[in-house]
Scaffold this active site. Structure first.
Site, PDB file in Angstrom:
ATOM      1  CD  GLU A   1     -12.265  -0.791   2.624  1.00  0.00           C
ATOM      2  OE1 GLU A   1     -13.111   0.094   2.747  1.00  0.00           O
ATOM      3  OE2 GLU A   1     -12.431  -1.804   1.912  1.00  0.00           O
TER       4      GLU A   1
ATOM      5  NE  ARG B   1      -4.535  -8.383   2.163  1.00  0.00           N
ATOM      6  CZ  ARG B   1      -5.512  -7.544   1.859  1.00  0.00           C
ATOM      7  NH1 ARG B   1      -6.727  -8.010   1.675  1.00  0.00           N
ATOM      8  NH2 ARG B   1      -5.291  -6.251   1.738  1.00  0.00           N
TER       9      ARG B   1
ATOM     10  NE  ARG C   1      -9.029 -13.518   3.700  1.00  0.00           N
ATOM     11  CZ  ARG C   1      -8.602 -12.811   2.674  1.00  0.00           C
ATOM     12  NH1 ARG C   1      -8.415 -11.515   2.798  1.00  0.00           N
ATOM     13  NH2 ARG C   1      -8.348 -13.399   1.532  1.00  0.00           N
TER      14      ARG C   1
ATOM     15  CG  HIS D   1     -13.541  -7.930   3.070  1.00  0.00           C
ATOM     16  ND1 HIS D   1     -12.587  -7.553   2.154  1.00  0.00           N
ATOM     17  CD2 HIS D   1     -12.883  -8.549   4.082  1.00  0.00           C
ATOM     18  CE1 HIS D   1     -11.391  -7.925   2.593  1.00  0.00           C
ATOM     19  NE2 HIS D   1     -11.536  -8.537   3.757  1.00  0.00           N
TER      20      HIS D   1
ATOM     21  CB  CYS E   1     -10.708  -2.939  -0.935  1.00  0.00           C
ATOM     22  SG  CYS E   1     -10.358  -3.564  -2.540  1.00  0.00           S
TER      23      CYS E   1
HETATM   24  N1  GLY Z   1      -7.435 -10.701  -2.927  1.00  0.00           N
HETATM   25  C1  GLY Z   1      -7.999  -9.930  -1.905  1.00  0.00           C
HETATM   26  C2  GLY Z   1      -7.923 -10.655  -0.620  1.00  0.00           C
HETATM   27  O1  GLY Z   1      -8.152 -11.836  -0.646  1.00  0.00           O
HETATM   28  O2  GLY Z   1      -7.632 -10.142   0.411  1.00  0.00           O
END
Ligand code: GLY
Length: 258
Positions: A65, A85, A130, A160, A247
């Site tokens: 997600e 990521r 984030r 989030h 997610c």
């Molecule tokens: N472990 C999920 C994240 O930190 O994005």
């Protein structure tokens, strides 16, 4: 046709990113079984599920997600705040390009989909570790031509926005006020999670069923009493990686583009 995009569990999931939990042992075999049960549940609801194979080097990739915001007119590929990521977006963009024209969030903006709760043409967006202000502003300018507008929501105690609050439909959210600042949600009816069930604020609303994590029995009872049609999914092992129900999939309507 309702589609869901998922991604397989990395054998290295125990090395995932963490923001607010202490690292705990993750039983990857159990995480895989819970992930597979989730996939099966979506298929049982008549959703067409595509699973991108796991990449051992992308420990957080099952939390698909976060890599895109899929709207009716376009998909916005994110620039995740967690540097580890960012490579996740390549495979997701490849699949989504079959369904939607793509736009992209570009650095220094960062945005993760777990911070985006859509209500029709409004997108509530978590200002979190984030997702930064530039990310919110960039998303606003990409989607404004389609009539969408964004409302920032400070995330104060979790990963989030949707870890700490989700929209239940109509005028109602379920929230964990210890984890998000609910001031921007004024005007909505806010239901509080049971005090011992912080994860219960992350719900997945599909086909008139409101899914909660299995760790939320008190909250579920409260929602049942209010007339919601609830069900549970067990994601205990995935929660150790800070995952919620939302997610693990990107869910959207649509057909492959001609
Ligand atoms: N472990 C999920 C994240 O930190 O994005």
């Amino acid at each position: 046709m309702l589609h869901a995009l998922m991604r397989g569990i990395s054998p290295e999931m125990a090395r995932c990113e963490l923001t607010f939990l202490d690292r705990a042992n993750i039983n990857t075999a159990l995480a895989e079984r819970q992930h597979e049960a989730y996939r099966q549940r979506l298929e049982d609801l008549g959703i067409s599920v595509t699973v991108i194979p796991a990449d051992p080097l992308l420990e957080d990739a099952p939390f698909v997600e976060d890599t895109a915001i899929v709207l009716d007119e376009l998909a916005v590929i994110t620039h995740p705040g967690a540097a580890s990521r960012r490579a996740e977006t390549t495979a997701v963009a490849e699949v989504l390009s079959r369904f939607r024209p793509l736009k992209r969030i570009e650095p220094p903006a960062t945005l993760e989909g777990g911070d985006v709760m859509r209500i029709d043409r409004q997108l509530f967006i978590g200002l979190s570790s984030r997702t930064n202000r530039e990310g919110i502003e960039q998303l606003q300018s990409l989607i404004a031509p389609y009539g969408y507008h964004v409302i920032p929501v400070p995330v104060t105690g979790c990963l989030h926005l949707k870890t700490g609050g989700t929209w239940l439909g109509s005028d109602t959210w379920i929230v964990n006020r210890r984890w998000i600042d609910t001031t921007p949600l004024r005007g909505y009816r806010l239901l509080d999670v049971a005090p011992d069930e912080p994860w219960a604020a992350n719900t997945l609303n599909l086909r008139n069923t409101l899914f909660l994590p299995a760790s939320s029995p008190q909250t579920r009872m409260m929602l049942d009493r209010l007339g919601y049609n609830t069900a549970i999914m067990e994601i205990s092992e995935l929660q150790k990686a800070e995952a919620g129900l939302t997610c693990m999939s990107l869910i959207f309507e649509g057909a492959v583009r001609g």
